[in-house]
Design an enzyme around this catalytic site. Structure first.
Site, PDB file in Angstrom:
ATOM      1  CG  ASP A  51      -2.005   1.019   1.211  1.00 23.55           C
ATOM      2  OD1 ASP A  51      -1.925   1.965   0.401  1.00 23.55           O
ATOM      3  OD2 ASP A  51      -2.955   0.883   2.019  1.00 23.55           O
ATOM      4  CG  ASP A  58      -4.297   5.554  -0.161  1.00 17.06           C
ATOM      5  OD1 ASP A  58      -3.581   4.545  -0.216  1.00 17.06           O
ATOM      6  OD2 ASP A  58      -5.052   5.826   0.807  1.00 17.06           O
ATOM      7  CG  HIS A  67      -9.371   7.377   3.086  1.00 14.98           C
ATOM      8  ND1 HIS A  67      -8.471   8.185   2.447  1.00 14.98           N
ATOM      9  CD2 HIS A  67      -8.863   6.115   2.990  1.00 14.98           C
ATOM     10  CE1 HIS A  67      -7.458   7.442   2.002  1.00 14.98           C
ATOM     11  NE2 HIS A  67      -7.673   6.183   2.304  1.00 14.98           N
ATOM     12  CG  HIS A 118      -7.361   8.312   6.491  1.00 13.57           C
ATOM     13  ND1 HIS A 118      -7.468   7.195   7.267  1.00 13.57           N
ATOM     14  CD2 HIS A 118      -6.687   7.919   5.391  1.00 13.57           C
ATOM     15  CE1 HIS A 118      -6.874   6.168   6.654  1.00 13.57           C
ATOM     16  NE2 HIS A 118      -6.392   6.595   5.522  1.00 13.57           N
ATOM     17  CD  GLU A 129      -8.115   1.962   2.225  1.00 14.70           C
ATOM     18  OE1 GLU A 129      -7.190   1.188   2.505  1.00 14.70           O
ATOM     19  OE2 GLU A 129      -8.077   3.184   2.461  1.00 14.70           O
ATOM     20  CD  GLU A 137      -6.183   2.678  -0.679  1.00 10.70           C
ATOM     21  OE1 GLU A 137      -5.168   2.109  -0.219  1.00 10.70           O
ATOM     22  OE2 GLU A 137      -6.719   3.668  -0.140  1.00 10.70           O
TER      23      GLU A 137
END
Ligand code: MN
Ligand code: MN
Length: 287
Positions: free
Chosen positions: A82, A93, A154, A162, A187, A272
């Site tokens: 990640d 992300d 998020h 976040h 995710e 994700e």
């Protein structure tokens, strides 16, 4: 402009993810993968938005190798890579799961991948986050697994990984609607367990709390830009980093992220992507 920065950060994160994925093999050091990916992001004209996470088996998130770590990947490891790239505060992300040398968890990996793809098909202006969550849960359950209920996607905002709105991995009944210009990460996590993770031991990732009572805290805030950083970053900036970490933990100057784990040892997969929602539909920046 923010859209262009989101797209560019996404392109860099996407290449970083595939390069890192290729490197994850038996006997390779976690440290080599983490450093290679972080260096790649930096030399591509972005910053790392957070330390490269390499969480294994029942670890869902928030582990990164400490400075000098000699940990290696083993046969059968289920590895979640990640990572994040950031340009002018705009973040990409993205995460992928790889099994090292065996094929025991192919369907668990596919469950989170397909859940993400199906979720993205539901993304449009006016859709609700709970509808997306319902799709994620239904997809993962079709594979015979559970989503991780207490981890979420998020929204992303400038220098904020976040931000306020969560993207649940099930239908949580929320009525939050997607709007044009919204940037967010979805995710899905799939698990062989009941679908909950807990914060256990320290994972070498921390966050500046903007406390500037100590000179070193000012330096930390400056290099981390308010985003998560690792013990390796601390070691790059301070020769006495262990002392600084100890004091910061004791006096709660920094927030220390615990490793999130399925506490019965059940396996967890994660996939994700980051999405920028335009009036005419979603742009997946990390494809
Ligand atoms: Mn992530
Ligand atoms: Mn995320």
């Amino acid at each position: 402009m923010d859209y262009d920065d989101y797209v560019q950060a996404g392109k860099i994160a996407s290449v970083a993810r595939s390069e890192g994925y290729k490197m994850i093999e038996e006997n390779v050091k976690l440290l080599d993968v983490a450093e290679y990916v972080e260096d790649y992001i930096r030399k591509s004209g972005a910053q790392i938005a957070f330390p490269v996470n390499l969480s294994i088996n029942n670890e869902a998130a928030h582990f990164t190798p400490p400075p000098g770590s000699d940990l290696v990947f083993h046969q059968g490891d289920l590895v979640k890579l990640d990572l994040g790239a950031e340009i002018n505060g705009f973040i990409a992300d993205t995460a992928v799961t790889k099994e090292v040398s065996t094929n025991n968890w192919t369907n668990l990996i596919k469950a989170s991948e397909e859940a993400l793809n199906n979720a993205i098909k539901k993304v449009k202006v006016g859709a609700m986050t709970s509808e997306i969550g319902r799709e994620i849960e239904a997809t993962i359950k079709r594979y015979g697994y559970n989503p991780v209920y207490n981890l979420t996607g998020h929204t992303l905002e400038k220098y904020l990984l976040h931000a306020g709105t969560s993207f649940p991995n099930y239908d949580d009944g929320s009525r939050v609607k997607l709007y044009p210009g919204m940037a967010f990460a979805i995710e899905p996590f799939a698990t062989t367990g009941r679908g909950r993770v807990r914060g256990l031991e320290f994972g070498n990732i921390m966050l500046s709390l903007k406390n500037e009572s100590m000179e070193y805290l000012k330096d930390i805030h400056k290099f981390s830009r308010g985003l998560p950083f690792s013990m390796r970053d601390l070691a790059r900036h301070f020769s006495n980093y262990e002392e600084i970490a100890r004091e910061s933990e004791k006096k709660k100057y920094l927030y220390f992220y615990p490793v999130l784990k399925e506490n019965k040892g059940e396996m967890v997969s994660q996939t994700e992507h980051t999405i920028y929602l335009r009036e005419d539909g979603p742009v997946v920046t990390t494809l």
